[in-house]
Design an enzyme around this catalytic site. Structure first.
Site, mmCIF file in Angstrom:
data_model
loop_
_atom_site.group_PDB
_atom_site.id
_atom_site.type_symbol
_atom_site.label_atom_id
_atom_site.label_comp_id
_atom_site.label_asym_id
_atom_site.label_seq_id
_atom_site.Cartn_x
_atom_site.Cartn_y
_atom_site.Cartn_z
ATOM 1 N N LYS A 14 0.244 4.776 1.099
ATOM 2 C CA LYS A 14 -0.757 5.435 1.954
ATOM 3 C C LYS A 14 -0.079 6.441 2.866
ATOM 4 O O LYS A 14 0.782 6.081 3.663
ATOM 5 C CB LYS A 14 -1.500 4.373 2.773
ATOM 6 C CG LYS A 14 -2.503 4.941 3.755
ATOM 7 C CD LYS A 14 -3.444 3.873 4.287
ATOM 8 C CE LYS A 14 -2.784 2.920 5.242
ATOM 9 N NZ LYS A 14 -3.775 2.028 5.915
ATOM 10 N N GLU A 30 0.804 -1.213 0.000
ATOM 11 C CA GLU A 30 0.000 0.000 0.000
ATOM 12 C C GLU A 30 0.846 1.275 0.000
ATOM 13 O O GLU A 30 1.852 1.382 0.705
ATOM 14 C CB GLU A 30 -0.921 -0.001 1.217
ATOM 15 C CG GLU A 30 -2.107 0.922 1.062
ATOM 16 C CD GLU A 30 -3.371 0.308 1.606
ATOM 17 O OE1 GLU A 30 -4.182 -0.176 0.796
ATOM 18 O OE2 GLU A 30 -3.550 0.321 2.832
ATOM 19 N N LYS A 76 -7.447 2.513 -4.233
ATOM 20 C CA LYS A 76 -8.044 2.309 -2.916
ATOM 21 C C LYS A 76 -8.863 3.551 -2.568
ATOM 22 O O LYS A 76 -8.323 4.607 -2.232
ATOM 23 C CB LYS A 76 -6.932 2.071 -1.877
ATOM 24 C CG LYS A 76 -7.422 1.655 -0.501
ATOM 25 C CD LYS A 76 -7.600 0.148 -0.403
ATOM 26 C CE LYS A 76 -7.932 -0.296 1.002
ATOM 27 N NZ LYS A 76 -6.778 -0.241 1.920
ATOM 28 N N ASN A 128 -11.005 -8.004 5.732
ATOM 29 C CA ASN A 128 -10.382 -6.941 6.505
ATOM 30 C C ASN A 128 -10.420 -7.285 7.990
ATOM 31 O O ASN A 128 -11.496 -7.422 8.576
ATOM 32 C CB ASN A 128 -11.098 -5.602 6.254
ATOM 33 C CG ASN A 128 -10.288 -4.411 6.722
ATOM 34 O OD1 ASN A 128 -9.334 -4.560 7.487
ATOM 35 N ND2 ASN A 128 -10.659 -3.222 6.268
ATOM 36 N N GLU A 135 -6.296 -8.573 5.015
ATOM 37 C CA GLU A 135 -6.008 -7.143 5.053
ATOM 38 C C GLU A 135 -5.951 -6.645 6.501
ATOM 39 O O GLU A 135 -6.806 -7.003 7.309
ATOM 40 C CB GLU A 135 -7.097 -6.343 4.331
ATOM 41 C CG GLU A 135 -7.402 -6.790 2.920
ATOM 42 C CD GLU A 135 -8.583 -6.043 2.329
ATOM 43 O OE1 GLU A 135 -9.067 -6.468 1.265
ATOM 44 O OE2 GLU A 135 -9.055 -5.054 2.931
ATOM 45 N N SER A 136 -4.987 -5.802 6.792
ATOM 46 C CA SER A 136 -4.836 -5.106 8.078
ATOM 47 C C SER A 136 -4.268 -6.024 9.162
ATOM 48 O O SER A 136 -4.633 -7.196 9.262
ATOM 49 C CB SER A 136 -6.150 -4.509 8.574
ATOM 50 O OG SER A 136 -6.716 -3.618 7.637
ATOM 51 N N GLU A 138 -14.220 -6.405 -0.440
ATOM 52 C CA GLU A 138 -13.739 -6.459 0.943
ATOM 53 C C GLU A 138 -14.888 -6.710 1.916
ATOM 54 O O GLU A 138 -15.920 -6.039 1.863
ATOM 55 C CB GLU A 138 -13.053 -5.139 1.290
ATOM 56 C CG GLU A 138 -12.590 -5.043 2.733
ATOM 57 C CD GLU A 138 -11.976 -3.686 3.027
ATOM 58 O OE1 GLU A 138 -10.944 -3.358 2.406
ATOM 59 O OE2 GLU A 138 -12.533 -2.956 3.874
#
Length: 262
Positions: A61, A59, A121, A191, A221-222, A170
């Site tokens: 970000k 990512e 995103k 997520n 994710e995360s 997601e």
């Protein structure tokens, strides 16, 4: 939806309305269809997995609503180059301005200097944004089940398919998973961060995993912060990862990627 998500969606709808006043829907669609061909986002992930390696969506970000600014010296060009050099399969570029300090220009700049397929995103709500994403160079869009109806997800997926774009859908819980599985996309993001409370639990992916049918590529994710997190997921057959924060806080994001997934 939580108050935060409702606020994000309200702001996003206003942004889309403003964008339409600047560039008519017919014009943005024309730009999308005239763009160079999309890169194979799903294929890039599958190639890594087939080679026995982790497939990382890295990512780009600058900030997040929950953590604030993640990287003060933010340079999407150098970040994208570093990710490609150190083995990312794809990249994800935040374009939301209000809540993530992203921009469309970051996506264009990162993709221009890299061969990696790029996910835009952002919070997709309308077909206009899908055409806009392809016009910007995005190869994949994100559909967040928490903010979209089943009908809206199907419509947006259809627009993306017509542009040869991939779709990463997601989810965070069983109800969202059921809705996501109605789509045709093989890319299923789980997520681990609850968008309502911002609590992060890796068990979210592991708990939903038995309900995912064969043929779907699960992207966790995360919350992937240490090699043991990676090992835990791969031991359960999850080989695709979307990681941002762990890389954005590192001096060299790509080197951090290589270390985390070594």
């Amino acid at each position: 939806m939580s108050d935060v998500l409702e606020r994000i969606v309200a702001v996003k709808r206003a942004e889309v309305a403003a964008a339409k006043r600047k560039l008519a829907p017919a014009d943005v669609e024309q730009h999308a269809r005239a763009a160079p061909p999309a890169r194979d986002f799903a294929g890039a992930l599958r190639a890594k997995v087939a080679a026995g390696r982790a497939a990382v969506i890295a990512e780009v970000k600058r900030a997040s609503p929950s953590k604030g600014v993640l990287r003060a010296d933010f340079d999407p060009v150098s970040i994208a180059k570093s990710y490609e050099k150190h083995g990312a399969a794809c990249m994800s570029v935040l374009t939301d301005k209000e809540f993530f300090q992203g921009s469309n220009e970051y996506l264009q700049a990162a993709r221009a200097v890299s061969r990696l397929p790029a996910l835009r995103k952002d919070f997709m709500l309308e077909p206009y944004q899908v055409f806009e994403s392809r016009a910007l160079g995005a190869d994949c869009i994100l559909l967040i089940a928490a903010v979209l109806s089943r009908e809206a997800m199907r419509e947006l997926e259809g627009v993306a398919a017509g542009l040869d774009m991939a779709v990463l859908v997601e989810v965070h819980d069983g109800a969202e998973l059921d809705a996501a599985l109605e789509l045709k996309t093989p890319l299923l993001g789980i997520n681990n961060r609850n968008l309502r409370t911002f609590e992060t639990r890796l068990e979210t992916t592991l708990d939903l995993l038995p309900r995912v049918p064969d043929g779907r590529l699960v992207v966790t994710e995360s919350g992937i912060l240490a090699p043991q997190d990676v090992a835990r997921m791969r031991a359960k057959g999850v080989h695709a990862f979307l990681v941002g924060e762990a890389f954005m806080r590192a001096a060299d994001p790509g080197a951090a990627l290589q270390k985390l997934f070594a």
